[in-house]
Design an enzyme around this catalytic site. Structure first.
Site, PDB file in Angstrom:
ATOM      1  N   HIS A 143      39.060 -35.019  17.790  1.00 56.16           N
ATOM      2  CA  HIS A 143      39.427 -34.863  16.345  1.00 56.16           C
ATOM      3  C   HIS A 143      39.955 -33.452  16.364  1.00 56.16           C
ATOM      4  O   HIS A 143      39.402 -32.351  16.559  1.00 56.16           O
ATOM      5  CB  HIS A 143      38.456 -35.176  15.328  1.00 56.16           C
ATOM      6  N   CYS A 184      32.357 -37.912  11.212  1.00 53.51           N
ATOM      7  CA  CYS A 184      32.792 -36.848  12.346  1.00 53.51           C
ATOM      8  C   CYS A 184      33.671 -36.056  11.852  1.00 53.51           C
ATOM      9  O   CYS A 184      33.666 -34.679  12.259  1.00 53.51           O
ATOM     10  CB  CYS A 184      33.094 -37.738  13.281  1.00 53.51           C
TER      11      CYS A 184
END
Length: 342
Positions: free
Chosen positions: A242, A130
């Site tokens: 994130h 990710c």
């Protein structure tokens, strides 16, 4: 063409997001199957205006599908993905099990779409980490313009990256703080509530963690083997989304204004970069969005041809489910596979 699709790991956070993303992007589906471990047999998951009942991975007939979106963890993928690929379907795997296999392409559609043809070697495509995905989406257009030499990245990774257990631990510990309770760390190495932890995945012999190593080797495989990457990966008390602070050294000059314009025109990127209070994107604002957001673009005068920027993305979407579904779209657009009933 329409395709028969199975989502393996359909009861997990990413599996459910894959189903939602297939629906949202209107992927051409003829049949859809939810597959999970035996303990989840019969569990219902949402899809479109109804629900799907989970089928048992051990008993499911994979010859009746064209595409398998796999999000059941590395151990399950190592056991099943190659077997499934030999039966005919193309497996798009969200774990780290196959990413560095030389016979398995590691794909971010905005970055290296031509690698899609390499999937025929094992009928497996790997979805990158990710934190790597959002970084290379931002680096690709800049690399094309000025050639990236070196990247220093610090990540601020949400607890969703550790699954539902990670988010639950943040929730439970946060509540406990206000009632003078105690919820010991289980999923993480230290308390995550009101804290940051500079440790994601296992430590390696040279002192870096495997998460940091993944960002380096995956960037080289996806974007350019000549790029040097040094990462520090940190878990933060955020549920989803994130964030990354990225410093880039280029071979050639690239001004911040040029970079801003290049990124504005690049696929999958939204530039929100105002030098004023709130003129940037935070992880809370990116939740549910498909784009990778770039802010705080500025010259880094500490190195020749240096540039720095802030990068934020929904790790359950572009960092996982969305990228996987976009790979499936790429299979369709490039005519890589023929549906079983075509």
């Amino acid at each position: 063409m329409t395709y028969r699709v199975a989502v393996v790991g359909a009861t997990g956070a990413v599996g459910r997001e894959m189903l939602a993303t297939l629906e949202e992007l209107e992927f051409p589906i003829k049949e859809i199957y939810a597959v999970a471990s035996r303990k989840s047999l019969g569990v219902e998951v949402s899809f479109k205006n109804g629900t799907l009942k989970c089928e048992d991975l051990e008993q499911f007939d994979f010859t009746k599908v064209d595409i398998v979106l796999m999000s059941a963890g590395g151990d399950v993928s190592k056991k099943w993905s190659e077997k499934i690929g030999k039966l005919g379907p193309i497996v798009i795997d969200n774990s780290s099990a196959w990413r560095m296999d030389p016979d398995v392409p590691l794909i971010v559609p905005e970055v290296n779409p031509d690698a899609i043809w390499d999937c025929k070697k094992k009928n497996i495509i790997a979805n990158p980490n990710c934190s790597t995905i959002q970084m290379v989406v931002a680096l690709k257009p800049l690399h094309d313009a000025a050639v990236v030499k070196r990247v220093i990245v610090s990540t601020y990774q949400a607890t969703a990256g550790a699954g539902k257990e990670g988010m639950d631990e943040l929730w439970d510990q946060t509540k406990a703080v206000f009632v003078m309770g105690d919820v010991p760390a289980k999923k993480f190495t230290k308390e995550i509530a009101f804290n940051v932890i500079p440790h994601i995945d296992v430590f390696m012999e040279d002192g870096q963690t495997k998460e940091e190593w993944k960002m380096k080797v995956e960037t080289k495989k996806i974007l350019d083997p000549n790029i040097e990457v040094f990462a520090t990966c940190v878990r933060v008390p955020v549920f989803v989304g994130h964030s990354e602070s990225i410093n880039v050294e280029f071979e050639n000059p690239l001004s911040e204004d040029e970079a801003r314009e290049i990124l504005r025109e690049a696929p999958g990127i939204a530039v929100i970069d105002k030098r004023e209070n709130g003129g940037y994107v935070t992880p809370k604002e990116c939740v549910g969005e498909f784009d990778t957001f770039v802010s705080r673009i500025r010259t880094d005068p500490s190195v020749p041809n240096g540039l720095a920027f802030w990068c934020v993305s929904d790790n359950l979407r572009k960092g996982a489910a969305l990228n996987a579904v976009q790979i499936a779209q790429l299979l369709d657009e490039r005519g890589v596979l023929t549906p079983v009933d075509a």
